[in-house]
Motif scaffolding. Structure first.
Motif, short mmCIF file in Angstrom:
data_model
loop_
_atom_site.label_atom_id
_atom_site.label_comp_id
_atom_site.label_asym_id
_atom_site.label_seq_id
_atom_site.Cartn_x
_atom_site.Cartn_y
_atom_site.Cartn_z
N ARG A 85 -5.95 19.48 -8.52
CA ARG A 85 -4.58 20.13 -8.97
C ARG A 85 -3.21 19.33 -8.11
NH1 ARG A 85 -4.51 25.84 -11.53
NH2 ARG A 85 -6.43 25.48 -12.47
N LYS A 86 -3.51 19.38 -6.79
CA LYS A 86 -2.30 18.88 -6.09
C LYS A 86 -2.07 17.26 -5.93
CE LYS A 86 -4.20 21.49 -1.87
NZ LYS A 86 -4.65 21.15 -0.53
N LEU A 87 -2.49 16.66 -6.45
CA LEU A 87 -2.70 15.36 -7.14
C LEU A 87 -1.87 15.50 -8.81
CD1 LEU A 87 -2.67 12.31 -7.60
CD2 LEU A 87 -4.54 12.46 -8.81
N PHE A 88 -2.26 16.66 -9.58
CA PHE A 88 -1.38 16.57 -10.71
C PHE A 88 0.23 16.96 -10.14
CE2 PHE A 88 0.62 20.28 -13.48
CZ PHE A 88 0.95 19.45 -14.23
N ASP A 89 0.65 18.47 -9.22
CA ASP A 89 1.38 18.58 -8.79
C ASP A 89 1.93 16.82 -8.01
OD1 ASP A 89 1.19 21.15 -9.76
OD2 ASP A 89 0.56 21.92 -7.37
N HIS A 90 1.37 16.68 -7.50
CA HIS A 90 2.10 15.17 -7.02
C HIS A 90 2.78 14.37 -7.67
CE1 HIS A 90 2.10 12.24 -3.92
NE2 HIS A 90 1.52 10.99 -5.03
N LEU A 91 1.87 13.76 -8.98
CA LEU A 91 2.37 13.16 -10.47
C LEU A 91 3.41 14.04 -11.03
CD1 LEU A 91 -0.60 11.96 -11.42
CD2 LEU A 91 0.32 10.84 -10.11
N ARG A 92 3.66 15.08 -10.97
CA ARG A 92 4.88 16.37 -11.72
C ARG A 92 5.70 16.00 -10.98
NH1 ARG A 92 6.47 21.59 -11.10
NH2 ARG A 92 6.15 21.99 -13.50
N SER A 93 5.90 15.70 -9.26
CA SER A 93 7.49 15.63 -8.78
C SER A 93 7.56 14.26 -9.09
CB SER A 93 7.17 15.57 -6.65
OG SER A 93 6.54 17.12 -6.85
N LEU A 94 6.95 13.05 -9.14
CA LEU A 94 6.98 11.57 -9.15
C LEU A 94 7.84 11.48 -10.95
CD1 LEU A 94 7.11 8.79 -9.34
CD2 LEU A 94 4.78 8.18 -10.08
#
Length: 749
Positions: A548-557
């Protein structure tokens, strides 16, 4: 892609389709994979694409999220020449052109917001054959100047989006759409293809007639949206209910629909004060403000947009995770479209509808002040919507059956009814008798509001002056409260025991209502306070294996990239792609080819940026890389698992073990037979029962078995028809469930 140009002297330069449809369908699949990154078409998409490629007029009805746009975008890249897409909303056209351009497709639009220079540049590109797909509003297309210009171009076909606007019987009729009938006259060699999300058979016939389609192939998809969880709740502290739903979707996109502009403004302001990133959207706002608010929502600068139900937003945003109706829509067609804005990417999404008895009267007042010529039909649509809100049947089944299709599952596991969130009253027939008796004593001359006052012992002057405080039914349900009584009246109406009649919507008993007074028949009434709801299990399933944290990381990008390019965030990558990237965590460009939804152009343009971001995250948070991709689909198929057993299910199971029939269980529990049949289905599945003889005679069971073995799919209608429509669906389901258990036992051996 080849592009044939015409000489200026050609009066009509439309392109006939090629005869090699087999080769072109191969090309269509190749285009789908290389441009959009999908390995296969969704149901009906391939048929619709083939119709366009072959140049056969068609009418395609696919629910929101069913992939209508690909049905004409893919053929546009396969056929020679260019295609013209007619769309009613500038914002929707812009979104689609942005998305196509990001995939490397030469698409353009012409609208009133553009400068003269922009329009001139697009015209030159069209003359040079550089544009494959042109988007136009119907008003602009039908001007003599535009028609003259288009006749000089090699047009392969016209695609009419939102085609329900053509029909006066539809829920969003637009007179300018009627003028599109001249396309067949002006461009006789070009095929015409109509697309819409909702259309009854009457509307479909009208569309085909109004557009003068030539023997069109009519394709109607499955109206069910299995990835959506529907909840229809009585409004009780509406703002808090809205805020609680939003709180269950932190940082996710959602839409809140309100009936009036004033309510939009108030709700948006209140949510903003609660810390929700939100903006209002309605027709009364200045054009630049409305446009800016929509752009902020699409580009994920705000999470929630609050809008009027009467004003179509025209968004093509795929990652809306929830839609909340803060009031009842004016028709089931509107509800299907508005709720359908959720989960267009196929991932789990939630649809909450908060309704009250006053909604129906609000719509009555609004419609009375509008076009009176269609008032009766419009009110009938409102009443159908009210019946859905107050109904106790599976929401998925109710919606599908409204549009003339059959829902084959006993339990969708995706609505408040099937999830067991509605508490059924213990003795519904006695309660119904009290209400129906009051209607009779009021001589069937009063509406629901007055009836509620009598039953709850109101000292309202109209009640006293009419002497209704002297009736035996006066104050009979005072302990239940007005909200509960009003709900039960609406449920009696939705189950056809009561109907509204006349100008003042007076309540009147139907034949089944009079039978119920004698304790004959069935009724289901629910307690007003629903059980607390939780996020649907399927929503968690779609996150399986995702960091989930990686998803949020990619979402910000993604948000940064979208903001830099001035395009909606989903144009870069949809949520389904981001979840898959956060699940697989690929290490190379080559590995991205296995990610569904990443085409060649996006892999080249964005691939390395996202890989670098994944590398950075995984260096800081050690994770396994190159996990197995979900190559089939990240979307949710129709859920068939049963909800967690409740007390009623346990009680029914015990009665079935004791040998009771459905009728006996219904009588002992005071439940409707339709409800008990659902308990029986759960019981057969849980107990792995293979012998249906307790409920179905051996002779009928054998006939059903033979019919089930003969059909090629799991639908029940062919079985029902094969048995001469003389054996009930309930018996067919019982035998089918037992057969499945028998096969499962055999496979375990």
């Amino acid at each position: 892609m080849s592009s044939r140009m015409s000489s200026p002297s050609d009066s009509t330069s439309t392109l006939a389709p090629s005869n090699s449809s087999g080769d072109e369908m191969d090309r269509a699949h190749s285009v789908l994979r290389s441009v959009w990154g999908y390995d296969s078409f969704r149901p009906l998409q391939a048929d619709a694409v083939q119709d366009v490629i072959q140049g056969r007029d068609s009418l395609v009805v696919l629910p929101t999220g069913g992939g209508k746009s690909l049905c004409y975008q893919v053929p546009a890249l396969v056929r020679d020449g260019m295609s013209v897409v007619v769309s009613p909303l500038i914002s929707l056209m812009k979104d689609q052109v942005d998305a196509l351009t990001s995939n490397g497709v030469s698409a353009a639009l012409v609208n009133s917001t553009q400068s003269v220079e922009q329009k001139r540049e697009t015209a030159e590109r069209l003359r040079r054959g550089e544009i494959k797909i042109l988007y136009l509003a119907p008003e602009r297309l039908l001007t003599p100047k535009t028609l003259d210009f288009l006749r000089s171009l090699p047009i392969s076909f016209f695609a009419i989006d939102e085609a329900h606007c053509v029909s006066n019987w539809g829920h969003d009729f637009r007179p300018e759409y009627r003028g599109l009938r001249i396309l067949k006259e002006q461009f006789p060699s070009a095929s015409v293809h109509a697309f819409t999300a909702t259309a009854s058979e009457q509307v479909r016939d009208d569309i085909a007639e109004q557009l003068q389609l030539n023997q069109p192939n009519i394709l109607v998809g499955d109206f069910d949206r299995p990835n959506l969880t529907y909840r229809m709740l009585r409004a009780d502290g509406k703002l808090n209910q809205i805020q609680q739903c939003i709180a269950q979707h932190p940082g996710e996109s959602g839409v809140v629909y309100c009936i009036t502009r004033k309510e939009v403004e108030q709700t948006a302001a209140a949510l903003e004060s609660m810390g929700v990133r939100t903006l209002p959207y309605h027709a009364g706002l200045p054009d630049d403000v409305r446009q800016a608010n929509q752009e902020a929502f699409i580009q994920e600068k705000v999470d929630v947009i609050v809008a009027t139900v009467a004003f179509g937003m025209g968004i093509d945003k795929s990652n809306v995770r929830f839609v909340i109706h803060a009031g009842m829509p004016k028709s089931i067609e509107h509800y299907q479209q508005e709720s359908g804005r959720a989960g267009r990417d196929g991932l789990a999404a939630e649809c909450i509808l908060l309704h009250s008895g006053g909604d129906l009267m609000s719509w009555k007042r609004i419609l009375e002040n509008g076009d009176r010529s269609n008032f009766q039909s419009a009110m009938a649509s409102v009443e159908s919507m009210a019946a859905l809100c107050n109904g106790v049947q599976c929401r998925h089944a109710s919606l599908v059956e409204y549009f003339g299709q059959e829902y084959d599952s006993d339990n969708c596991n995706a609505c408040d009814v099937c999830l067991g969130e509605l508490d059924v009253v213990d003795d519904p027939i006695t309660l119904a008798q009290k209400i129906l008796s009051c209607v009779v004593r009021l001589k069937e001359r009063y509406g629901a509001g007055h009836t509620v006052k009598v039953l709850t012992g109101s000292r309202d002057q109209k009640v006293i002056q009419a002497g209704h405080d002297q009736l035996s039914t006066y104050n009979l349900l005072s302990s239940e409260g007005a909200t509960a009584v009003r709900t039960w009246i609406e449920q009696l109406i939705s189950q056809n025991h009561l109907i509204r009649t006349g100008e003042f919507q007076s309540l009147r008993l139907t034949e089944s209502g009079r039978a119920l007074l004698k304790r004959e028949g069935e009724v289901t009434l629910t307690k007003v306070s629903a059980k607390s709801s939780s996020r649907r299990p399927a929503a968690n399933e779609s996150w399986e294996g995702v960091d989930r944290k990686l998803f949020d990381h990619l979402r910000s990008l993604r948000s940064e990239m979208a903001s830099e390019r001035g395009v909606p965030a989903y144009v870069i990558f949809g949520d389904a792609v981001l979840r898959e990237l956060a699940r697989v965590r690929p290490t190379s460009i080559e590995k991205l080819t296995n990610i569904r939804g990443i085409g060649d152009r996006k892999r080249e343009e964005f691939g390395q940026l996202f890989l670098d971001s994944i590398d950075q995250y995984c260096e800081e948070n050690p994770l396994d890389r190159d996990q197995t991709a979900n190559t089939t689909s990240a979307t949710i198929s129709k859920p068939r698992a049963n909800a967690t057993p409740n007390a009623a299910t346990v009680q029914a199971s015990q009665l079935f073990r004791e040998g009771c029939s459905v009728e006996e269980v219904a009588s002992k529990m005071g439940r409707a037979e339709s409800t008990v049949n659902k308990y029986l289905s759960d019981y057969i599945q849980a107990e792995k029962i293979t012998d249906p003889s307790q409920w179905v005679s051996n002779e009928e069971a054998e006939a059903i078995r033979a019919a089930l073995m003969a059909v090629e799919d799991e639908r029940l209608r062919p079985v029902f028809e094969a048995l001469g429509e003389e054996v009930s669906y309930e018996k067919i389901r019982i035998v089918a469930s037992c057969m499945k258990n028998e096969m499962a036992d055999g496979s375990d051996d």
